[in-house]
Design an enzyme around this catalytic site. Structure first.
Site, PDB file in Angstrom:
ATOM      1  N   HIS A   1       8.197  15.381  16.191  1.00 46.24           N
ATOM      2  CA  HIS A   1       7.258  16.000  17.052  1.00 46.24           C
ATOM      3  C   HIS A   1       7.820  17.548  17.319  1.00 46.24           C
ATOM      4  O   HIS A   1       7.912  17.775  18.652  1.00 46.24           O
ATOM      5  CB  HIS A   1       6.908  15.206  18.276  1.00 46.24           C
ATOM      6  CG  HIS A   1       6.252  13.931  18.118  1.00 46.24           C
ATOM      7  ND1 HIS A   1       5.113  13.921  17.779  1.00 46.24           N
ATOM      8  CD2 HIS A   1       6.627  12.739  18.305  1.00 46.24           C
ATOM      9  CE1 HIS A   1       4.471  12.713  17.665  1.00 46.24           C
ATOM     10  NE2 HIS A   1       5.681  11.924  18.151  1.00 46.24           N
TER      11      HIS A   1
ATOM     12  N   ARG B   1      15.510  12.227  14.293  1.00 43.78           N
ATOM     13  CA  ARG B   1      14.489  11.663  14.097  1.00 43.78           C
ATOM     14  C   ARG B   1      13.444  12.271  13.106  1.00 43.78           C
ATOM     15  O   ARG B   1      12.894  13.308  13.194  1.00 43.78           O
ATOM     16  CB  ARG B   1      13.538  11.577  15.310  1.00 43.78           C
ATOM     17  CG  ARG B   1      12.333  10.716  15.284  1.00 43.78           C
ATOM     18  CD  ARG B   1      11.688   9.966  16.309  1.00 43.78           C
ATOM     19  NE  ARG B   1      11.162  11.162  17.247  1.00 43.78           N
ATOM     20  CZ  ARG B   1      10.437  10.650  18.521  1.00 43.78           C
ATOM     21  NH1 ARG B   1       9.930   9.252  18.430  1.00 43.78           N
ATOM     22  NH2 ARG B   1      10.072  11.351  19.239  1.00 43.78           N
TER      23      ARG B   1
END
Length: 270
Positions: A66, A91
Protein backbone atom coordinates in the site's frame (compact mmCIF):
# COMPACT_ATOMS: atom_id res chain seq x y z
CA UNK A 1 18.35 -50.03 9.77
CA UNK A 2 16.54 -47.55 7.54
CA UNK A 3 14.79 -46.02 10.56
CA UNK A 4 18.14 -45.63 12.33
CA UNK A 5 19.57 -43.80 9.34
CA UNK A 6 16.55 -41.50 9.23
CA UNK A 7 16.91 -40.64 12.89
CA UNK A 8 20.64 -40.07 12.46
CA UNK A 9 20.04 -37.87 9.44
CA UNK A 10 17.50 -35.76 11.32
CA UNK A 11 19.91 -35.35 14.24
CA UNK A 12 22.69 -34.25 11.90
CA UNK A 13 20.36 -31.79 10.21
CA UNK A 14 19.41 -30.28 13.57
CA UNK A 15 23.08 -29.99 14.53
CA UNK A 16 23.85 -28.26 11.25
CA UNK A 17 21.00 -25.80 11.80
CA UNK A 18 22.17 -25.11 15.34
CA UNK A 19 25.66 -24.24 14.05
CA UNK A 20 24.39 -21.77 11.42
CA UNK A 21 25.37 -18.14 12.00
CA UNK A 22 22.25 -16.25 13.06
CA UNK A 23 22.44 -12.62 11.98
CA UNK A 24 18.68 -12.00 11.96
CA UNK A 25 18.19 -10.78 15.52
CA UNK A 26 14.42 -10.49 15.04
CA UNK A 27 14.17 -14.18 14.11
CA UNK A 28 16.31 -15.14 17.09
CA UNK A 29 13.92 -13.30 19.41
CA UNK A 30 10.98 -15.09 17.76
CA UNK A 31 12.68 -18.44 18.41
CA UNK A 32 13.10 -17.49 22.05
CA UNK A 33 9.43 -16.53 22.38
CA UNK A 34 10.19 -12.87 23.02
CA UNK A 35 8.10 -9.97 21.75
CA UNK A 36 9.22 -8.58 18.39
CA UNK A 37 8.08 -5.08 17.37
CA UNK A 38 8.59 -3.25 14.08
CA UNK A 39 7.64 0.22 12.91
CA UNK A 40 6.06 0.72 9.48
CA UNK A 41 7.86 2.59 6.71
CA UNK A 42 6.10 4.28 3.78
CA UNK A 43 8.61 7.03 2.93
CA UNK A 44 11.51 6.52 0.47
CA UNK A 45 13.71 8.93 2.44
CA UNK A 46 16.84 7.05 3.65
CA UNK A 47 17.26 9.51 6.53
CA UNK A 48 13.81 8.68 7.89
CA UNK A 49 14.47 4.98 7.39
CA UNK A 50 17.76 5.16 9.28
CA UNK A 51 16.25 7.17 12.13
CA UNK A 52 13.63 4.46 12.59
CA UNK A 53 16.05 1.57 12.04
CA UNK A 54 18.31 2.82 14.84
CA UNK A 55 15.54 3.77 17.27
CA UNK A 56 15.34 0.39 18.99
CA UNK A 57 12.81 -1.53 16.90
CA UNK A 58 13.48 -5.20 16.19
CA UNK A 59 12.57 -4.87 12.52
CA UNK A 60 11.07 -2.39 10.08
CA UNK A 61 7.90 -3.25 8.17
CA UNK A 62 8.69 -1.76 4.76
CA UNK A 63 5.33 -1.24 3.11
CA UNK A 64 5.27 -2.14 -0.60
CA UNK A 65 1.67 -3.31 -0.86
CA UNK A 66 0.00 0.00 0.00
CA UNK A 67 2.66 2.53 -1.02
CA UNK A 68 4.36 3.82 -4.16
CA UNK A 69 7.75 2.55 -2.95
CA UNK A 70 9.81 0.85 -5.66
CA UNK A 71 12.41 -1.87 -5.19
CA UNK A 72 15.01 0.70 -6.23
CA UNK A 73 13.85 3.03 -3.44
CA UNK A 74 13.97 0.28 -0.84
CA UNK A 75 17.37 -1.02 -1.99
CA UNK A 76 18.83 2.45 -1.36
CA UNK A 77 17.12 2.71 2.04
CA UNK A 78 18.42 -0.64 3.26
CA UNK A 79 21.92 0.02 1.94
CA UNK A 80 22.07 3.51 3.46
CA UNK A 81 21.42 2.05 6.89
CA UNK A 82 23.36 -1.21 6.70
CA UNK A 83 24.39 -2.32 10.16
CA UNK A 84 21.26 -0.90 11.80
CA UNK A 85 19.77 -2.88 14.66
CA UNK A 86 16.32 -3.20 13.04
CA UNK A 87 16.08 -5.99 10.47
CA UNK A 88 14.57 -5.07 7.06
CA UNK A 89 11.25 -6.86 6.44
CA UNK A 90 9.21 -6.15 3.31
CA UNK A 91 5.48 -6.56 2.84
CA UNK A 92 5.44 -7.52 -0.82
CA UNK A 93 2.42 -6.92 -3.06
CA UNK A 94 1.87 -10.65 -3.62
CA UNK A 95 3.45 -14.09 -3.27
CA UNK A 96 5.01 -14.04 -6.72
CA UNK A 97 8.49 -15.07 -7.78
CA UNK A 98 9.23 -11.57 -9.11
CA UNK A 99 8.11 -9.66 -6.01
CA UNK A 100 9.77 -11.95 -3.47
CA UNK A 101 12.95 -12.45 -5.52
CA UNK A 102 13.51 -8.69 -5.77
CA UNK A 103 12.81 -8.23 -2.06
CA UNK A 104 15.32 -10.88 -1.00
CA UNK A 105 17.93 -9.74 -3.54
CA UNK A 106 17.97 -6.22 -2.09
CA UNK A 107 18.51 -7.60 1.40
CA UNK A 108 15.14 -8.22 3.06
CA UNK A 109 15.39 -10.91 5.73
CA UNK A 110 11.65 -10.98 6.36
CA UNK A 111 8.94 -11.48 3.75
CA UNK A 112 5.39 -10.48 4.71
CA UNK A 113 2.72 -11.77 2.34
CA UNK A 114 -0.76 -10.19 2.39
CA UNK A 115 -4.20 -11.70 1.88
CA UNK A 116 -3.34 -15.38 2.13
CA UNK A 117 -6.54 -17.38 1.68
CA UNK A 118 -5.12 -20.69 0.45
CA UNK A 119 -2.45 -23.26 1.21
CA UNK A 120 -1.10 -22.76 -2.31
CA UNK A 121 -0.38 -19.08 -1.71
CA UNK A 122 1.31 -19.86 1.61
CA UNK A 123 3.45 -22.49 -0.14
CA UNK A 124 4.40 -19.96 -2.82
CA UNK A 125 5.54 -17.51 -0.13
CA UNK A 126 7.95 -20.08 1.30
CA UNK A 127 9.01 -21.40 -2.11
CA UNK A 128 10.20 -18.05 -3.44
CA UNK A 129 11.68 -16.87 -0.11
CA UNK A 130 14.09 -19.77 0.34
CA UNK A 131 16.87 -21.42 -1.60
CA UNK A 132 16.79 -25.14 -2.47
CA UNK A 133 16.12 -27.61 -1.01
CA UNK A 134 13.45 -25.79 1.04
CA UNK A 135 12.41 -23.52 -1.81
CA UNK A 136 13.07 -22.43 -5.36
CA UNK A 137 14.71 -19.06 -4.89
CA UNK A 138 17.29 -18.57 -7.62
CA UNK A 139 20.78 -17.29 -6.97
CA UNK A 140 21.75 -14.11 -8.78
CA UNK A 141 23.09 -10.63 -8.33
CA UNK A 142 22.00 -8.56 -5.36
CA UNK A 143 23.28 -6.56 -2.43
CA UNK A 144 22.38 -9.30 0.05
CA UNK A 145 25.95 -10.66 0.19
CA UNK A 146 27.48 -7.26 0.93
CA UNK A 147 24.87 -6.75 3.65
CA UNK A 148 24.89 -10.11 5.37
CA UNK A 149 28.24 -11.76 4.57
CA UNK A 150 30.04 -13.94 2.05
CA UNK A 151 28.42 -17.08 3.53
CA UNK A 152 24.94 -15.72 2.85
CA UNK A 153 23.88 -18.56 0.50
CA UNK A 154 24.60 -21.15 3.19
CA UNK A 155 22.78 -19.35 6.00
CA UNK A 156 19.98 -17.45 4.24
CA UNK A 157 17.21 -20.00 4.76
CA UNK A 158 17.75 -20.22 8.51
CA UNK A 159 17.72 -16.43 8.82
CA UNK A 160 14.70 -15.72 6.62
CA UNK A 161 11.35 -14.98 8.30
CA UNK A 162 8.14 -15.74 6.40
CA UNK A 163 5.05 -13.96 7.69
CA UNK A 164 1.64 -15.00 6.38
CA UNK A 165 -1.23 -12.51 6.73
CA UNK A 166 -4.75 -13.84 7.33
CA UNK A 167 -7.14 -11.06 6.30
CA UNK A 168 -10.44 -12.64 5.23
CA UNK A 169 -13.00 -15.13 6.55
CA UNK A 170 -11.82 -17.50 3.80
CA UNK A 171 -8.28 -17.27 5.15
CA UNK A 172 -9.54 -17.89 8.69
CA UNK A 173 -11.45 -20.94 7.50
CA UNK A 174 -8.25 -22.33 5.95
CA UNK A 175 -5.94 -21.08 8.72
CA UNK A 176 -5.23 -24.51 10.19
CA UNK A 177 -4.08 -25.89 6.85
CA UNK A 178 -2.17 -22.71 6.02
CA UNK A 179 -0.37 -22.80 9.38
CA UNK A 180 0.74 -26.38 8.65
CA UNK A 181 2.84 -25.32 5.64
CA UNK A 182 6.54 -25.93 6.45
CA UNK A 183 8.69 -22.81 6.53
CA UNK A 184 6.13 -20.34 7.89
CA UNK A 185 7.32 -18.44 10.97
CA UNK A 186 4.41 -16.13 11.81
CA UNK A 187 0.66 -16.13 11.22
CA UNK A 188 -0.41 -12.48 11.24
CA UNK A 189 -4.02 -11.53 11.97
CA UNK A 190 -4.68 -8.41 9.89
CA UNK A 191 -6.83 -6.47 12.34
CA UNK A 192 -8.21 -3.86 9.93
CA UNK A 193 -8.94 -6.15 7.00
CA UNK A 194 -10.49 -8.85 9.16
CA UNK A 195 -13.10 -6.21 9.91
CA UNK A 196 -13.14 -4.93 6.32
CA UNK A 197 -13.85 -8.34 4.84
CA UNK A 198 -16.05 -9.75 7.61
CA UNK A 199 -18.16 -6.68 8.34
CA UNK A 200 -17.51 -6.99 12.10
CA UNK A 201 -15.65 -4.67 14.45
CA UNK A 202 -12.99 -5.49 17.00
CA UNK A 203 -14.66 -6.52 20.22
CA UNK A 204 -17.64 -8.13 18.47
CA UNK A 205 -17.88 -11.81 19.33
CA UNK A 206 -17.97 -12.63 15.61
CA UNK A 207 -14.75 -10.67 15.07
CA UNK A 208 -12.98 -12.13 18.09
CA UNK A 209 -13.87 -15.63 16.87
CA UNK A 210 -11.77 -14.94 13.77
CA UNK A 211 -8.63 -14.34 15.86
CA UNK A 212 -7.50 -17.80 16.87
CA UNK A 213 -4.27 -19.54 17.76
CA UNK A 214 -3.06 -22.21 15.36
CA UNK A 215 -0.33 -24.85 15.61
CA UNK A 216 1.81 -23.08 18.19
CA UNK A 217 3.27 -20.75 15.56
CA UNK A 218 4.14 -17.21 16.55
CA UNK A 219 1.08 -15.02 16.12
CA UNK A 220 1.29 -11.47 14.83
CA UNK A 221 -0.97 -8.44 14.99
CA UNK A 222 -0.98 -4.68 15.56
CA UNK A 223 1.09 -3.34 18.45
CA UNK A 224 -2.15 -2.57 20.29
CA UNK A 225 -2.62 -6.34 20.65
CA UNK A 226 0.55 -6.78 22.68
CA UNK A 227 -1.41 -8.10 25.63
CA UNK A 228 -3.26 -10.83 23.71
CA UNK A 229 -2.22 -14.38 24.67
CA UNK A 230 0.00 -16.08 22.10
CA UNK A 231 0.90 -12.91 20.19
CA UNK A 232 4.63 -12.13 19.98
CA UNK A 233 5.06 -10.38 16.60
CA UNK A 234 3.77 -6.83 16.28
CA UNK A 235 3.42 -4.11 13.65
CA UNK A 236 4.00 -0.65 15.04
CA UNK A 237 2.94 2.75 13.63
CA UNK A 238 4.26 4.49 10.55
CA UNK A 239 6.64 7.41 10.41
CA UNK A 240 3.89 10.06 10.25
CA UNK A 241 2.38 8.87 13.52
CA UNK A 242 5.80 8.57 15.14
CA UNK A 243 6.73 12.13 14.15
CA UNK A 244 3.40 13.40 15.50
CA UNK A 245 3.87 11.49 18.76
CA UNK A 246 7.46 12.73 19.06
CA UNK A 247 6.37 16.32 18.52
CA UNK A 248 3.76 16.01 21.27
CA UNK A 249 6.39 14.67 23.67
CA UNK A 250 8.76 17.47 22.71
CA UNK A 251 6.13 20.18 23.16
CA UNK A 252 4.86 18.75 26.42
CA UNK A 253 8.29 18.79 28.06
CA UNK A 254 8.35 20.45 31.47
CA UNK A 255 8.66 24.20 30.79
CA UNK A 256 10.03 24.75 34.30
CA UNK A 257 12.98 22.45 33.66
CA UNK A 258 16.44 23.91 34.08
CA UNK A 259 17.53 25.73 30.88
CA UNK A 260 20.30 24.11 28.89
CA UNK A 261 22.70 25.42 26.27
CA UNK A 262 21.41 24.96 22.73
CA UNK A 263 23.59 22.66 20.62
CA UNK A 264 26.17 24.28 18.37
CA UNK A 265 26.94 22.72 15.02
CA UNK A 266 30.25 20.89 15.03
CA UNK A 267 30.46 20.39 18.79
CA UNK A 268 30.07 17.06 20.50
CA UNK A 269 26.80 16.70 22.40
CA UNK A 270 27.14 16.85 26.19
Amino acid sequence: MALSWIVLGEAQAQQQKASVRNFNTAKQKLREGKAVVGATVFSPDPNIYCAMANAGYDYLWIEMQHSPLTYGDVAKMIWACRGASAMPFIRVPDATEGDIQKATDIGAVGIIVPTVDTVEKAQAAVKWSKYPPEGRRSQGNGQYGALWGSDYRQIANENMVVVIMIETPIGVENAEKIASVPGIDVIFAASTDLGNFSGHRQGDKEYEALVTRQHGLRLGGPQAWKGRPGFTFFQGPGETQLIEDGARVNLSANPAAKPVVAPIEGEKPK
